[in-house]
Design a protein around this motif. Structure first.
Motif, PDB file in Angstrom:
ATOM      1  N   ASP A  20     -11.149 104.521  84.001  1.00 18.82           N
ATOM      2  CA  ASP A  20     -12.085 103.625  84.675  1.00 18.82           C
ATOM      3  C   ASP A  20     -13.036 104.454  85.532  1.00 18.82           C
ATOM      4  N   LEU A  21     -14.315 104.147  85.419  1.00 23.18           N
ATOM      5  CA  LEU A  21     -15.353 104.833  86.193  1.00 23.18           C
ATOM      6  C   LEU A  21     -16.174 103.793  86.945  1.00 23.18           C
ATOM      7  N   VAL A  22     -16.647 104.183  88.107  1.00 20.24           N
ATOM      8  CA  VAL A  22     -17.669 103.401  88.793  1.00 20.24           C
ATOM      9  C   VAL A  22     -18.743 104.383  89.239  1.00 20.24           C
ATOM     10  N   PHE A  23     -19.961 104.140  88.765  1.00 24.27           N
ATOM     11  CA  PHE A  23     -21.112 104.932  89.165  1.00 24.27           C
ATOM     12  C   PHE A  23     -21.768 104.237  90.350  1.00 24.27           C
ATOM     13  N   PHE A  24     -22.072 104.982  91.388  1.00 18.95           N
ATOM     14  CA  PHE A  24     -22.814 104.463  92.537  1.00 18.95           C
ATOM     15  C   PHE A  24     -24.193 105.111  92.475  1.00 18.95           C
ATOM     16  N   LEU A  25     -25.207 104.279  92.300  1.00 18.34           N
ATOM     17  CA  LEU A  25     -26.568 104.772  92.090  1.00 18.34           C
ATOM     18  C   LEU A  25     -27.502 104.225  93.161  1.00 18.34           C
ATOM     19  N   ALA A  26     -28.359 105.073  93.671  1.00 15.96           N
ATOM     20  CA  ALA A  26     -29.319 104.682  94.709  1.00 15.96           C
ATOM     21  C   ALA A  26     -30.524 104.001  94.054  1.00 15.96           C
ATOM     22  N   LEU A  27     -30.226 102.896  93.395  1.00 11.65           N
ATOM     23  CA  LEU A  27     -31.243 102.102  92.721  1.00 11.65           C
ATOM     24  C   LEU A  27     -31.128 100.662  93.207  1.00 11.65           C
ATOM     25  N   MET A  60     -28.380 100.227  96.743  1.00 19.90           N
ATOM     26  CA  MET A  60     -27.295 100.877  96.041  1.00 19.90           C
ATOM     27  C   MET A  60     -26.722  99.889  95.031  1.00 19.90           C
ATOM     28  N   LYS A  61     -26.570 100.353  93.806  1.00 25.54           N
ATOM     29  CA  LYS A  61     -25.958  99.549  92.746  1.00 25.54           C
ATOM     30  C   LYS A  61     -24.727 100.284  92.224  1.00 25.54           C
ATOM     31  N   MET A  62     -23.752  99.487  91.795  1.00 25.72           N
ATOM     32  CA  MET A  62     -22.553 100.035  91.174  1.00 25.72           C
ATOM     33  C   MET A  62     -22.528  99.587  89.723  1.00 25.72           C
ATOM     34  N   VAL A  63     -22.105 100.491  88.855  1.00 23.40           N
ATOM     35  CA  VAL A  63     -21.927 100.158  87.447  1.00 23.40           C
ATOM     36  C   VAL A  63     -20.531 100.603  87.054  1.00 23.40           C
ATOM     37  N   ALA A  64     -19.722  99.646  86.609  1.00 21.00           N
ATOM     38  CA  ALA A  64     -18.347  99.945  86.190  1.00 21.00           C
ATOM     39  C   ALA A  64     -18.326 100.225  84.694  1.00 21.00           C
ATOM     40  N   LEU A  65     -17.450 101.118  84.308  1.00 16.21           N
ATOM     41  CA  LEU A  65     -17.359 101.560  82.926  1.00 16.21           C
ATOM     42  C   LEU A  65     -15.903 101.888  82.646  1.00 16.21           C
ATOM     43  N   THR A  66     -15.398 101.437  81.516  1.00 17.67           N
ATOM     44  CA  THR A  66     -14.052 101.799  81.091  1.00 17.67           C
ATOM     45  C   THR A  66     -14.162 102.604  79.809  1.00 17.67           C
ATOM     46  N   LEU A  67     -13.630 103.808  79.833  1.00 19.28           N
ATOM     47  CA  LEU A  67     -13.574 104.651  78.643  1.00 19.28           C
ATOM     48  C   LEU A  67     -12.255 104.387  77.951  1.00 19.28           C
ATOM     49  N   LYS A  68     -12.311 104.190  76.641  1.00 18.10           N
ATOM     50  CA  LYS A  68     -11.102 103.952  75.870  1.00 18.10           C
ATOM     51  C   LYS A  68     -10.882 105.094  74.888  1.00 18.10           C
ATOM     52  N   ARG A  69      -9.631 105.575  74.896  1.00 17.79           N
ATOM     53  CA  ARG A  69      -9.248 106.676  74.018  1.00 17.79           C
ATOM     54  C   ARG A  69      -9.214 106.184  72.574  1.00 17.79           C
ATOM     55  N   PRO A  70      -9.765 106.965  71.666  1.00 17.36           N
ATOM     56  CA  PRO A  70      -9.678 106.584  70.255  1.00 17.36           C
ATOM     57  C   PRO A  70      -8.236 106.710  69.763  1.00 17.36           C
ATOM     58  N   SER A  71      -7.838 105.837  68.849  1.00 19.67           N
ATOM     59  CA  SER A  71      -6.476 105.915  68.329  1.00 19.67           C
ATOM     60  C   SER A  71      -6.266 107.245  67.612  1.00 19.67           C
ATOM     61  N   GLY A  72      -5.120 107.831  67.840  1.00 22.62           N
ATOM     62  CA  GLY A  72      -4.790 109.108  67.219  1.00 22.62           C
ATOM     63  C   GLY A  72      -5.312 110.320  67.956  1.00 22.62           C
ATOM     64  N   ILE A  85     -19.355 109.155  91.987  1.00 24.21           N
ATOM     65  CA  ILE A  85     -18.629 108.655  90.821  1.00 24.21           C
ATOM     66  C   ILE A  85     -17.164 108.496  91.214  1.00 24.21           C
ATOM     67  N   TYR A  86     -16.624 107.301  91.006  1.00 21.18           N
ATOM     68  CA  TYR A  86     -15.202 107.051  91.218  1.00 21.18           C
ATOM     69  C   TYR A  86     -14.527 107.097  89.853  1.00 21.18           C
ATOM     70  N   VAL A  87     -13.408 107.809  89.758  1.00 20.14           N
ATOM     71  CA  VAL A  87     -12.681 107.934  88.498  1.00 20.14           C
ATOM     72  C   VAL A  87     -11.207 107.605  88.724  1.00 20.14           C
ATOM     73  N   ARG A  88     -10.674 106.747  87.848  1.00 16.79           N
ATOM     74  CA  ARG A  88      -9.231 106.493  87.817  1.00 16.79           C
ATOM     75  C   ARG A  88      -8.795 106.684  86.369  1.00 16.79           C
ATOM     76  N   ALA A  89      -7.973 107.707  86.142  1.00 20.22           N
ATOM     77  CA  ALA A  89      -7.566 108.059  84.789  1.00 20.22           C
ATOM     78  C   ALA A  89      -6.161 107.560  84.489  1.00 20.22           C
ATOM     79  N   GLY A  90      -5.998 106.965  83.314  1.00 19.80           N
ATOM     80  CA  GLY A  90      -4.706 106.538  82.818  1.00 19.80           C
ATOM     81  C   GLY A  90      -4.474 107.141  81.443  1.00 19.80           C
ATOM     82  N   PRO A  91      -3.332 106.851  80.829  1.00 20.32           N
ATOM     83  CA  PRO A  91      -3.016 107.474  79.546  1.00 20.32           C
ATOM     84  C   PRO A  91      -3.901 107.019  78.388  1.00 20.32           C
ATOM     85  N   GLU A  92      -4.359 105.784  78.400  1.00 21.16           N
ATOM     86  CA  GLU A  92      -5.153 105.256  77.288  1.00 21.16           C
ATOM     87  C   GLU A  92      -6.589 104.916  77.655  1.00 21.16           C
ATOM     88  N   LYS A  93      -6.894 104.942  78.948  1.00 21.44           N
ATOM     89  CA  LYS A  93      -8.250 104.596  79.364  1.00 21.44           C
ATOM     90  C   LYS A  93      -8.576 105.297  80.676  1.00 21.44           C
TER      91      LYS A  93
END
Length: 91
Positions: free
Chosen positions: A50-57, A1-13, A40-48
């Protein structure tokens, strides 16, 4: 099992909001069997979001490629994600 963290950032405007449940659904819809997505773990905030994908790899590079593919497919097909961008950190 591997985890991959990812942060999505909201575009300005961009005031478009997306719920964590909607985002999880979008990502699951765009996962392919070969991605071996387990959770998939998701934590949502106003400007970003955070995701963590858990993959059976066993390989970190393969896991990062799979998570990136899931996100890119969701991004290209969802107006709710228009303009969002991602920062990856494989774990």
């Amino acid at each position: 099992m591997k985890m991959v963290a990812l942060t999505l950032k909201r575009p300005s405007g961009n005031l478009t909001k997306i719920t964590k449940e909607t985002l999880q659904d979008l990502l699951w819809v765009h996962a392919r069997a070969g991605d071996k997505l387990e959770h998939i773990y998701v934590r949502a905030g106003p400007e970003k979001i955070d995701l963590v994908f858990f993959l059976a790899l066993t390989n970190s590079t393969t896991a990062s490629i799979a998570a990136n593919g899931i996100f890119r497919r969701a991004l290209s097909s969802s107006p709710a994600l228009c303009g969002w961008h991602a920062d990856f950190a494989g774990l």
